[in-house]
Design a protein around this motif. Sequence first.
Motif, PDB file in Angstrom:
ATOM      1  N   ILE A 110       0.841  -1.193   0.000  1.00 33.50           N
ATOM      2  CA  ILE A 110       0.000   0.000   0.000  1.00 33.50           C
ATOM      3  C   ILE A 110       0.879   1.246   0.000  1.00 33.50           C
ATOM      4  O   ILE A 110       0.539   2.260  -0.614  1.00 33.50           O
ATOM      5  CB  ILE A 110      -0.925  -0.003   1.240  1.00 33.50           C
ATOM      6  N   ASP A 111       2.014   1.135   0.677  1.00 30.38           N
ATOM      7  CA  ASP A 111       2.931   2.263   0.834  1.00 30.38           C
ATOM      8  C   ASP A 111       4.313   1.855   0.299  1.00 30.38           C
ATOM      9  O   ASP A 111       5.177   1.426   1.052  1.00 30.38           O
ATOM     10  CB  ASP A 111       3.014   2.630   2.319  1.00 30.38           C
ATOM     11  N   PRO A 112       4.565   1.962  -1.010  1.00 32.03           N
ATOM     12  CA  PRO A 112       5.829   1.495  -1.595  1.00 32.03           C
ATOM     13  C   PRO A 112       7.036   2.281  -1.097  1.00 32.03           C
ATOM     14  O   PRO A 112       6.900   3.408  -0.593  1.00 32.03           O
ATOM     15  CB  PRO A 112       5.619   1.685  -3.090  1.00 32.03           C
ATOM     16  N   VAL A 113       8.200   1.683  -1.248  1.00 33.33           N
ATOM     17  CA  VAL A 113       9.452   2.328  -0.846  1.00 33.33           C
ATOM     18  C   VAL A 113      10.050   3.018  -2.072  1.00 33.33           C
ATOM     19  O   VAL A 113      10.216   2.401  -3.122  1.00 33.33           O
ATOM     20  CB  VAL A 113      10.430   1.285  -0.270  1.00 33.33           C
ATOM     21  N   ILE A 114      10.386   4.298  -1.909  1.00 29.35           N
ATOM     22  CA  ILE A 114      10.848   5.119  -3.023  1.00 29.35           C
ATOM     23  C   ILE A 114      12.313   5.536  -2.832  1.00 29.35           C
ATOM     24  O   ILE A 114      12.696   6.013  -1.769  1.00 29.35           O
ATOM     25  CB  ILE A 114       9.986   6.392  -3.160  1.00 29.35           C
ATOM     26  N   ASN A 115      13.115   5.354  -3.877  1.00 36.33           N
ATOM     27  CA  ASN A 115      14.506   5.817  -3.880  1.00 36.33           C
ATOM     28  C   ASN A 115      14.531   7.314  -4.161  1.00 36.33           C
ATOM     29  O   ASN A 115      13.933   7.767  -5.142  1.00 36.33           O
ATOM     30  CB  ASN A 115      15.292   5.107  -4.982  1.00 36.33           C
ATOM     31  N   PHE A 116      15.233   8.103  -3.318  1.00 37.03           N
ATOM     32  CA  PHE A 116      15.239   9.549  -3.555  1.00 37.03           C
ATOM     33  C   PHE A 116      16.634  10.170  -3.623  1.00 37.03           C
ATOM     34  O   PHE A 116      16.795  11.302  -4.090  1.00 37.03           O
ATOM     35  CB  PHE A 116      14.401  10.280  -2.495  1.00 37.03           C
ATOM     36  N   ALA A 117      17.662   9.450  -3.200  1.00 38.88           N
ATOM     37  CA  ALA A 117      19.021  10.014  -3.275  1.00 38.88           C
ATOM     38  C   ALA A 117      20.049   8.892  -3.350  1.00 38.88           C
ATOM     39  O   ALA A 117      20.045   7.963  -2.536  1.00 38.88           O
ATOM     40  CB  ALA A 117      19.301  10.900  -2.063  1.00 38.88           C
TER      41      ALA A 117
ATOM     42  N   PRO B  49      22.551   2.002  -9.364  1.00 39.98           N
ATOM     43  CA  PRO B  49      22.226   2.534  -8.035  1.00 39.98           C
ATOM     44  C   PRO B  49      22.496   1.491  -6.953  1.00 39.98           C
ATOM     45  O   PRO B  49      21.591   0.870  -6.424  1.00 39.98           O
ATOM     46  CB  PRO B  49      20.733   2.861  -8.148  1.00 39.98           C
ATOM     47  N   TYR B  50      23.768   1.320  -6.649  1.00 37.99           N
ATOM     48  CA  TYR B  50      24.180   0.234  -5.761  1.00 37.99           C
ATOM     49  C   TYR B  50      23.688   0.445  -4.333  1.00 37.99           C
ATOM     50  O   TYR B  50      23.244  -0.483  -3.678  1.00 37.99           O
ATOM     51  CB  TYR B  50      25.701   0.109  -5.784  1.00 37.99           C
ATOM     52  N   THR B  51      23.810   1.678  -3.859  1.00 44.80           N
ATOM     53  CA  THR B  51      23.291   2.005  -2.524  1.00 44.80           C
ATOM     54  C   THR B  51      22.605   3.361  -2.573  1.00 44.80           C
ATOM     55  O   THR B  51      23.204   4.345  -2.993  1.00 44.80           O
ATOM     56  CB  THR B  51      24.421   2.073  -1.476  1.00 44.80           C
ATOM     57  N   THR B  52      21.347   3.403  -2.153  1.00 37.18           N
ATOM     58  CA  THR B  52      20.608   4.658  -2.197  1.00 37.18           C
ATOM     59  C   THR B  52      19.862   4.894  -0.886  1.00 37.18           C
ATOM     60  O   THR B  52      19.609   3.959  -0.120  1.00 37.18           O
ATOM     61  CB  THR B  52      19.574   4.665  -3.346  1.00 37.18           C
ATOM     62  N   PHE B  53      19.522   6.144  -0.668  1.00 40.32           N
ATOM     63  CA  PHE B  53      18.654   6.484   0.451  1.00 40.32           C
ATOM     64  C   PHE B  53      17.213   6.374  -0.046  1.00 40.32           C
ATOM     65  O   PHE B  53      16.877   6.871  -1.123  1.00 40.32           O
ATOM     66  CB  PHE B  53      18.935   7.903   0.941  1.00 40.32           C
ATOM     67  N   MET B  54      16.394   5.708   0.724  1.00 39.68           N
ATOM     68  CA  MET B  54      15.007   5.502   0.334  1.00 39.68           C
ATOM     69  C   MET B  54      14.101   5.601   1.556  1.00 39.68           C
ATOM     70  O   MET B  54      14.557   5.474   2.704  1.00 39.68           O
ATOM     71  CB  MET B  54      14.841   4.135  -0.344  1.00 39.68           C
ATOM     72  N   SER B  55      12.840   5.827   1.285  1.00 41.33           N
ATOM     73  CA  SER B  55      11.868   5.911   2.365  1.00 41.33           C
ATOM     74  C   SER B  55      10.499   5.521   1.829  1.00 41.33           C
ATOM     75  O   SER B  55      10.299   5.426   0.617  1.00 41.33           O
ATOM     76  CB  SER B  55      11.820   7.323   2.941  1.00 41.33           C
ATOM     77  N   LYS B  56       9.587   5.307   2.737  1.00 38.55           N
ATOM     78  CA  LYS B  56       8.226   5.005   2.306  1.00 38.55           C
ATOM     79  C   LYS B  56       7.632   6.234   1.626  1.00 38.55           C
ATOM     80  O   LYS B  56       7.940   7.369   2.001  1.00 38.55           O
ATOM     81  CB  LYS B  56       7.371   4.563   3.500  1.00 38.55           C
ATOM     82  N   GLU B  57       6.789   5.993   0.645  1.00 37.43           N
ATOM     83  CA  GLU B  57       6.180   7.070  -0.116  1.00 37.43           C
ATOM     84  C   GLU B  57       5.440   8.047   0.796  1.00 37.43           C
ATOM     85  O   GLU B  57       5.491   9.263   0.598  1.00 37.43           O
ATOM     86  CB  GLU B  57       5.216   6.485  -1.149  1.00 37.43           C
TER      87      GLU B  57
END
Length: 328
Positions: free
Chosen positions: A99-106, A216-224
Amino acid sequence: MRKLITRVGLLLTSLVFIAGCQTTDKVEKVRVAEVTRSLFYTPQYVAIEKGFFKEEGLDIELTTTWGGDKTMTTLLSDGADIALVGSETSIYVYAQNPIDPVINFAQLTQTDGTFLVSREKVDDFKWEDLKGTTFLGQRKGGMPQMAGEFVLRKNGIDPFADLELIQNIDFANIATAFSTGTGDYVQLFEPTASLFEEQGIGHIVASFGTESGLLPYTTFMSKESYLKENKETVEKFTRALQKAQKFVDTASLEELAVLVQPYFEDTELDLMETVIDRYRAQGSFATDPILDEAEWNNLQTIMDQAGELPQQVDHETLVNTDFAKSAK
């Protein structure tokens, strides 16, 4: 009466000034879960130690969660606000129809971070030298192993037919297994690879990072939901990261090693300089936080070849570049 009005006016002015200072000085805690502790993540530690996050009004609470599955579980269960982990984990989560996907942002790192280490000294190494040997790889399904298999295939080696591939040893025990006699070759992260070379246990003969290309080997991500509800916080976080990325790209190796030493107290400064230099020279540290479409597609190609891609996912579905572009 005039004096009273003046005093009230001064009092109100003071209160406004104090309120403004309190707003400016307000510090917001951001909980970050990193997948492992590694010099591969030097820009993150520099952002903390140089005070770039603090300049943005952020207090970073950093926790090492040791493994992609544990890191993602921590994020999904609200044990962290932001996760630093491989982008493939966001695809695994998306395949479960959340319901709340994880998004890559940096993006933090843009190449694989492992090196091929030979037990014996090899002059003029060629990838075909691996044929008929025992190769101690990384955990099946993880990005290091998938990148490793991709590089082997790229160089004409079938990882399941041309050599004996060992991939059932826990990440934390791979180095120990090699040092005690398992395998002719091993795939290792730094600083272990350089430490083994320094101690005569093995010899670095190739880089999986330079062979596998940008991804994108390692990224900062969070829930949408977190990105939507904390837009300003994420903007500040990404700005601080960009400052650190620029700093790491030009600072001296000695200064960088001293800055990150608190995170690697058992590692000598000279060794840290060697490792940081190796990662920077091969372009492993992203110089800006933008995760572009070409990198995203390369990631999915590597996953697909390894038989680990649950489904193709468009770049715009799981990547938000707005924060990164604004920071740059």
